[in-house]
Design an enzyme around this catalytic site. Structure first.
Site, PDB file in Angstrom:
ATOM      1  CG  ASP A  52      -2.245   0.747   0.896  1.00 16.96           C
ATOM      2  OD1 ASP A  52      -3.291   0.092   0.719  1.00 16.96           O
ATOM      3  OD2 ASP A  52      -2.193   1.997   0.789  1.00 16.96           O
ATOM      4  CG  ASP A  70       3.099   5.326  -5.886  1.00 14.60           C
ATOM      5  OD1 ASP A  70       2.411   4.741  -6.756  1.00 14.60           O
ATOM      6  OD2 ASP A  70       3.104   6.562  -5.766  1.00 14.60           O
ATOM      7  CB  VAL A  71       1.018   0.166  -7.889  1.00 13.56           C
ATOM      8  CG1 VAL A  71       0.771  -0.834  -6.767  1.00 13.56           C
ATOM      9  CG2 VAL A  71      -0.132   1.142  -8.051  1.00 13.56           C
ATOM     10  CE1 TYR A  95     -12.247   3.908  -9.977  1.00 10.06           C
ATOM     11  CE2 TYR A  95     -14.484   3.529 -10.746  1.00 10.06           C
ATOM     12  CZ  TYR A  95     -13.408   3.168  -9.946  1.00 10.06           C
ATOM     13  OH  TYR A  95     -13.505   2.078  -9.121  1.00 10.06           O
ATOM     14  CE  LYS A 146     -10.834   0.654 -11.066  1.00 11.67           C
ATOM     15  NZ  LYS A 146      -9.836  -0.191 -10.380  1.00 11.67           N
ATOM     16  CB  THR A 173     -14.354   0.635   0.516  1.00 11.04           C
ATOM     17  OG1 THR A 173     -14.443   1.635  -0.505  1.00 11.04           O
ATOM     18  CG2 THR A 173     -14.759  -0.716  -0.037  1.00 11.04           C
TER      19      THR A 173
HETATM   20  N1  LIG Z   1     -15.550   0.689  -3.278  1.00 13.07           N
HETATM   21  C1  LIG Z   1     -16.208   0.557  -4.397  1.00 13.07           C
HETATM   22  O1  LIG Z   1     -17.413   0.807  -4.480  1.00 13.07           O
HETATM   23  C2  LIG Z   1     -15.501   0.069  -5.626  1.00 13.07           C
HETATM   24  C3  LIG Z   1     -16.306  -0.286  -6.712  1.00 13.07           C
HETATM   25  C4  LIG Z   1     -15.688  -0.752  -7.860  1.00 13.07           C
HETATM   26  C5  LIG Z   1     -14.311  -0.867  -7.902  1.00 13.07           C
HETATM   27  N2  LIG Z   1     -13.559  -0.504  -6.826  1.00 13.07           N
HETATM   28  C6  LIG Z   1     -12.115  -0.639  -6.933  1.00 13.07           C
HETATM   29  O2  LIG Z   1     -11.642  -1.442  -5.882  1.00 13.07           O
HETATM   30  C7  LIG Z   1     -10.289  -1.089  -5.598  1.00 13.07           C
HETATM   31  C8  LIG Z   1     -10.166  -0.813  -4.114  1.00 13.07           C
HETATM   32  O3  LIG Z   1     -11.011   0.271  -3.774  1.00 13.07           O
HETATM   33  P1  LIG Z   1     -11.525   0.516  -2.300  1.00 13.07           P
HETATM   34  O4  LIG Z   1     -12.920   0.967  -2.398  1.00 13.07           O
HETATM   35  O5  LIG Z   1     -11.183  -0.637  -1.460  1.00 13.07           O
HETATM   36  O6  LIG Z   1     -10.641   1.793  -1.935  1.00 13.07           O
HETATM   37  P2  LIG Z   1      -9.747   2.160  -0.659  1.00 13.07           P
HETATM   38  O7  LIG Z   1      -9.388   3.578  -0.844  1.00 13.07           O
HETATM   39  O8  LIG Z   1     -10.410   1.723   0.598  1.00 13.07           O
HETATM   40  O9  LIG Z   1      -8.459   1.233  -0.861  1.00 13.07           O
HETATM   41  C9  LIG Z   1      -7.548   1.466  -1.915  1.00 13.07           C
HETATM   42  C10 LIG Z   1      -6.155   1.327  -1.355  1.00 13.07           C
HETATM   43  O10 LIG Z   1      -5.243   1.532  -2.452  1.00 13.07           O
HETATM   44  C11 LIG Z   1      -4.174   2.300  -1.975  1.00 13.07           C
HETATM   45  N3  LIG Z   1      -3.527   3.009  -3.076  1.00 13.07           N
HETATM   46  C12 LIG Z   1      -4.007   4.067  -3.775  1.00 13.07           C
HETATM   47  N4  LIG Z   1      -3.110   4.462  -4.689  1.00 13.07           N
HETATM   48  C13 LIG Z   1      -2.046   3.628  -4.556  1.00 13.07           C
HETATM   49  C14 LIG Z   1      -0.795   3.523  -5.210  1.00 13.07           C
HETATM   50  N5  LIG Z   1      -0.438   4.390  -6.184  1.00 13.07           N
HETATM   51  N6  LIG Z   1       0.056   2.543  -4.844  1.00 13.07           N
HETATM   52  C15 LIG Z   1      -0.282   1.665  -3.859  1.00 13.07           C
HETATM   53  N7  LIG Z   1      -1.432   1.741  -3.180  1.00 13.07           N
HETATM   54  C16 LIG Z   1      -2.315   2.705  -3.537  1.00 13.07           C
HETATM   55  C17 LIG Z   1      -4.785   3.275  -0.985  1.00 13.07           C
HETATM   56  O11 LIG Z   1      -3.790   3.785  -0.087  1.00 13.07           O
HETATM   57  C18 LIG Z   1      -5.820   2.397  -0.296  1.00 13.07           C
HETATM   58  O12 LIG Z   1      -5.291   1.794   0.867  1.00 13.07           O
HETATM   59  C19 LIG Z   1      -9.968   0.119  -6.464  1.00 13.07           C
HETATM   60  O13 LIG Z   1      -9.264  -0.327  -7.602  1.00 13.07           O
HETATM   61  C20 LIG Z   1     -11.330   0.641  -6.831  1.00 13.07           C
HETATM   62  O14 LIG Z   1     -11.304   1.345  -8.053  1.00 13.07           O
HETATM   63  C21 LIG Z   1     -14.126  -0.037  -5.672  1.00 13.07           C
END
Ligand SMILES: NC(=O)c1ccc[n+]([C@@H]2O[C@H](COP(=O)([O-])OP(=O)(O)OC[C@H]3O[C@@H](n4cnc5c(N)ncnc54)[C@H](O)[C@@H]3O)[C@@H](O)[C@H]2O)c1
Length: 258
Positions: free
Chosen positions: A43, A69-70, A159, A163, A194
């Protein structure tokens, strides 16, 4: 069996979960640990890593935490080597690190658009390439996409495009990596409770999702983690290149609902 691959003497499979310290990634981390995987949590946010470590740290033999950082190619390569070294093997990757943006397309800046693509697309590519180099023959990658990559959701120009790119990248990687026995799939969640949605979803956005999702609710991280764990496991041995929406019926729905 995933448990039979990898370095001699190591029976437990090992995976990297990017964005694994929060939300869906943390849910996947918990699920994989309970399914018997070792997990390297990556993370970018130190606070999230500290919290996840406080929750899961007592399983220190089986879970490691890396601030990565990815979008940083060198850091991704180094953390992949470190995880492979720590566990003695690598069998899987879940790309959950991601950022969101909800803005009308004519108010979206090029800088915002590029940043979203950098994290959500290039970051998933860099992690997939680094891990695939370690996987040898066999293993699996699961990308966390979104229903916004499958439909034209308002406010999701950057976004949604990011995706959508993940879906296509999944197909390309699935084809290129199939000869090595590596499977690549995408889970496309609908709205999930989340920290990301807590920050981005106003009451109006929430009401809109409730109206558009036939099951009329947000999903849970556990529901996304269950499908992710399935696609990562050998139970899905003949599934590759697919995008599976986990969305309460959102993508199935049409206009006529009554
Ligand atoms: N929550 C939703 O409704 C939802 C719906 C569809 C898709 N998603 C996808 O699910 C995934 C997770 O989302 P979430 O809701 O759990 O969000 P979140 O913000 O709770 O978790 C995402 C994590 O990724 C980390 N992160 C962000 N940029 C980063 C980077 N450059 N390098 C490393 N880590 C990084 C953040 O620090 C965070 O801990 C994302 O790809 C998001 O697009 C979420």
């Amino acid at each position: 069996m995933a448990g039979e691959r990898g370095a001699a003497g190591r029976k437990r499979p090992a995976a990297i979960v990017t964005g694994g310290a929060s939300g869906i990634g943390l849910g996947v981390t918990r699920r994989l640990l309970s399914d018997g995987w070792d997990v390297a949590v990556w993370d970018a946010a130190q606070t999230a890593l500290d919290q996840a470590s406080a929750e899961l740290g007592e399983r220190s033999e089986r879970v490691r935490f890396y601030r990565v950082d990815v979008t940083d190619e060198a850091a991704v390569a180094a953390a992949t080597d470190a995880a492979a070294e720590a566990f003695g093997r690598l069998d899987g990757l879940v790309n959950s690190a991601g950022i969101g943006l909800d803005a009308p397309f004519d108010e979206t800046t090029a800088e915002q658009f590029r940043r979203i693509l950098d994290v959500n697309v290039v970051g998933s590519f860099l992690a997939s390439r680094a891990v695939a180099r370690h996987l040898g023959r066999g293993g699996a990658i699961v990308n966390i996409g979104s229903v916004s990559g499958l439909r034209g959701n308002v406010g999701r120009v950057a976004y949604g495009a990011s995706k959508g790119a993940v879906v296509t990248m999944t197909q390309v990687l699935a084809v290129e990596l199939a000869p090595r026995g590596i499977r690549v799939n995408t889970v496309a969640p609908g709205p999930v409770e989340t920290p990301l949605t807590a920050a981005l979803h106003s009451d109006a956005i929430r009401a809109g999702w409730h109206a558009a999702v036939p099951m009329a609710r947000y999903g849970t991280v556990e529901e996304i983690a269950a499908v992710t764990a399935f696609l990562l496991s050998d139970e899905a041995a003949y599934v590759t290149g697919q995008t599976l929406a986990v969305d309460g019926g959102f993508c199935a729905g049409g206009l006529k609902r009554g």
